[in-house]
Design an enzyme around this catalytic site. Structure first.
Site: not given
Length: 142
Positions: A22, A30, A110, A132-134
């Site tokens: 947890h 990406d 970023r 910016y796909g992270n």
């Protein structure tokens, strides 16, 4: 092969998901992400897009509902957006498995995302090539 486990999840990723506790975080990056210089634990899933990976992982992975920043992305600059629907593509999969989750947190820089990724339990490099796909997820409890 195990029943009920997507063939998109290799044994090393299944092991990582089981080890995480947890509050631990995982990055689905990406293909352009500097994972090996940032992450201490990196798994490569070249050829797998993040939405498909989310669909495979989220039946097994609860997202933290106790904090506001359990789903994190980088805010793309207005003039550098490649896919304006990217967050909704991710959220449509995420919301299918967990209801009542907080909104996506967008980090303006970023490098702030990179700093957070350095602390992540694991970075999973995918075949996604959209800028910016992270995506960073914080593990919750059932």
């Amino acid at each position: 092969m195990l029943r009920g486990i997507s063939p998109l999840i290799p044994p090393d990723l299944l092991h990582v998901l089981a080890q995480m506790g947890h509050g631990d975080e995982i990055v689905f990056s990406d293909a352009l992400f500097p994972a090996h210089s940032i992450g201490q634990r990196v798994i490569r899933l070249d050829g797998v897009e993040i939405p498909r990976l989310l669909d495979a992982v989220l039946p097994l992975f609860p997202i933290d509902t106790y904090v506001e920043d359990s789903i994190v992305m980088v805010a793309a600059p207005q003039d550098d957006v490649e896919d304006r629907d990217l967050e909704s593509k991710y959220r449509s999969v995420i919301d299918k498995y967990d209801s009542g989750l907080p909104k996506t947190t967008f980090l303006e820089d970023r490098h702030d995302f990179y700093a957070r990724a350095r602390q992540a339990f694991c970075v999973v490099v995918t075949g996604s090539v959209v800028k910016y796909g992270n995506l960073l997820l914080k593990k919750g409890v059932y």
